[in-house]
Design a protein around this motif. Structure first.
Motif, PDB file in Angstrom:
ATOM      1  N   PRO A 105      59.968  40.289  44.807  1.00 13.20           N
ATOM      2  CA  PRO A 105      58.977  40.025  43.748  1.00 13.20           C
ATOM      3  C   PRO A 105      57.883  39.055  44.179  1.00 13.20           C
ATOM      4  N   SER A 106      58.208  38.087  45.023  1.00 15.76           N
ATOM      5  CA  SER A 106      57.168  37.136  45.409  1.00 15.76           C
ATOM      6  C   SER A 106      56.180  37.789  46.380  1.00 15.76           C
ATOM      7  N   ALA A 107      56.631  38.738  47.175  1.00 21.42           N
ATOM      8  CA  ALA A 107      55.699  39.482  48.045  1.00 21.42           C
ATOM      9  C   ALA A 107      54.738  40.294  47.182  1.00 21.42           C
ATOM     10  N   ILE A 108      55.240  40.877  46.108  1.00 25.19           N
ATOM     11  CA  ILE A 108      54.374  41.656  45.217  1.00 25.19           C
ATOM     12  C   ILE A 108      53.340  40.741  44.561  1.00 25.19           C
ATOM     13  N   SER A 109      53.804  39.615  43.995  1.00 28.14           N
ATOM     14  CA  SER A 109      52.851  38.769  43.272  1.00 28.14           C
ATOM     15  C   SER A 109      51.828  38.152  44.218  1.00 28.14           C
ATOM     16  N   GLN A 110      52.250  37.758  45.406  1.00 25.62           N
ATOM     17  CA  GLN A 110      51.281  37.207  46.371  1.00 25.62           C
ATOM     18  C   GLN A 110      50.246  38.251  46.782  1.00 25.62           C
ATOM     19  N   SER A 111      50.696  39.496  46.964  1.00 30.39           N
ATOM     20  CA  SER A 111      49.781  40.561  47.375  1.00 30.39           C
ATOM     21  C   SER A 111      48.784  40.872  46.271  1.00 30.39           C
ATOM     22  N   VAL A 112      49.284  41.008  45.063  1.00 24.71           N
ATOM     23  CA  VAL A 112      48.421  41.330  43.919  1.00 24.71           C
ATOM     24  C   VAL A 112      47.400  40.219  43.723  1.00 24.71           C
ATOM     25  N   ASP A 113      47.859  38.980  43.840  1.00 22.00           N
ATOM     26  CA  ASP A 113      46.983  37.831  43.686  1.00 22.00           C
ATOM     27  C   ASP A 113      45.862  37.868  44.735  1.00 22.00           C
ATOM     28  N   ALA A 114      46.238  38.086  45.995  1.00 23.79           N
ATOM     29  CA  ALA A 114      45.250  38.106  47.081  1.00 23.79           C
ATOM     30  C   ALA A 114      44.247  39.242  46.887  1.00 23.79           C
ATOM     31  N   VAL A 115      44.737  40.419  46.550  1.00 24.40           N
ATOM     32  CA  VAL A 115      43.839  41.576  46.393  1.00 24.40           C
ATOM     33  C   VAL A 115      42.890  41.363  45.214  1.00 24.40           C
ATOM     34  N   SER A 116      43.417  40.818  44.121  1.00 25.91           N
ATOM     35  CA  SER A 116      42.571  40.672  42.931  1.00 25.91           C
ATOM     36  C   SER A 116      41.478  39.615  43.124  1.00 25.91           C
ATOM     37  N   LYS A 117      41.698  38.666  44.036  1.00 22.22           N
ATOM     38  CA  LYS A 117      40.695  37.617  44.270  1.00 22.22           C
ATOM     39  C   LYS A 117      39.734  37.956  45.403  1.00 22.22           C
ATOM     40  N   ALA A 118      39.993  39.025  46.123  1.00 20.18           N
ATOM     41  CA  ALA A 118      39.202  39.331  47.319  1.00 20.18           C
ATOM     42  C   ALA A 118      37.837  39.904  46.979  1.00 20.18           C
ATOM     43  N   ASP A 119      36.833  39.512  47.780  1.00 21.97           N
ATOM     44  CA  ASP A 119      35.540  40.190  47.659  1.00 21.97           C
ATOM     45  C   ASP A 119      35.329  41.184  48.803  1.00 21.97           C
ATOM     46  N   LEU A 120      36.214  41.132  49.799  1.00 20.83           N
ATOM     47  CA  LEU A 120      36.169  42.126  50.881  1.00 20.83           C
ATOM     48  C   LEU A 120      37.600  42.536  51.234  1.00 20.83           C
ATOM     49  N   ILE A 121      37.871  43.826  51.108  1.00 22.84           N
ATOM     50  CA  ILE A 121      39.212  44.351  51.405  1.00 22.84           C
ATOM     51  C   ILE A 121      39.090  45.284  52.608  1.00 22.84           C
TER      52      ILE A 121
END
Ligand SMILES: [Zn+2]
Length: 238
Positions: A165-181
């Protein structure tokens, strides 16, 4: 050659996220078991690689599981390549995040900060009985824990198991804050990893770097180039 406009995307990005997969590690000599020439096709038995990487196999035939992992999954001598190294530099100089499906430890070896290992890491091994951590070198010598006789296993997400679960939340957090993916070494077809892209913000730009064109259901810029070449040329500016 990295196009000036593309270089400028990296220069001006405030939060970069790299979403990566097996293609990043093939340049380090680690085969992609999902692709042609990977384990599926080299395996002469009728069972697909998924079985040997499943919780069913670990539970029902721990010796078969162990032999398979040891023979096919571990490449302790593999070294990070320029893709790992450049992305690691982006994490250190620009606070970028790497979210990878790879379980081969090469991002750690490259010194990556802000790393999410979505499917775990083969080189983190623990005992299923006493839960103690064990050096992977001991695991490659024996499947049993020397101290308690329990069966060892790598800390990776097997088929049939839920994600951390912490891998999921960290990933979602990073993706949602990114301006370049930046998508590298993955065709983003395997869920739930592929679903991470749905958490991007409306103003995020998406780049995909791959020799053959990829197609996605979302707007993105395709950079048809060998990823090793691309990252060799890409400059990391703070
Ligand atoms: Zn133990």
């Amino acid at each position: 050659m990295v196009d000036e406009d593309i270089q400028s995307e990296f220069d001006h990005a405030k939060k970069i996220v790299f979403l990566t997969g097996a293609g990043v590690s093939t340049a380090s000599g680690i085969p992609d078991y999902r692709s042609k020439g990977g384990l599926y096709t080299n395996d002469r038995s009728n069972r697909p690689a998924e079985y040997y990487l499943s919780s069913d196999c670990l539970r029902d035939e721990p010796k078969v599981f162990y032999q398979y992992e040891k023979k096919n999954m571990y490449y302790p001598d593999a070294k990070p390549n320029v893709i790992h190294e450049k992305q690691a530099e982006f994490t250190k100089k620009k606070g970028a995040t790497v979210v990878t499906q790879n379980i081969d430890n090469l991002y750690r070896e490259a010194g990556t900060k802000n790393l999410v290992e979505f499917h775990g890491n083969l080189y983190n091994v623990y005992c299923q009985k006493c839960r103690k951590k064990v050096n992977y070198k001991d695991y490659l010598t024996s499947m049993y824990h020397r101290n308690c006789g329990g069966i060892l296993r790598p800390d990776i997400v097997l088929y049939g198991e839920g994600l951390n679960p912490s891998a999921i939340s960290q990933s979602v957090d990073a993706v949602s804050k990114a301006d370049l993916i930046v998508i590298v070494g993955t065709s983003m077809r395997v869920y739930p990893f592929a679903g991470l892209i749905d958490y991007r913000s409306a103003n995020a730009k998406v780049l995909a770097i791959n020799e053959e064109a990829l197609s996605f259901s979302f707007p993105f810029t395709m950079i048809k180039e060998n990823a090793v070449k691309f990252f060799k040329d890409l400059k990391v500016t703070a």
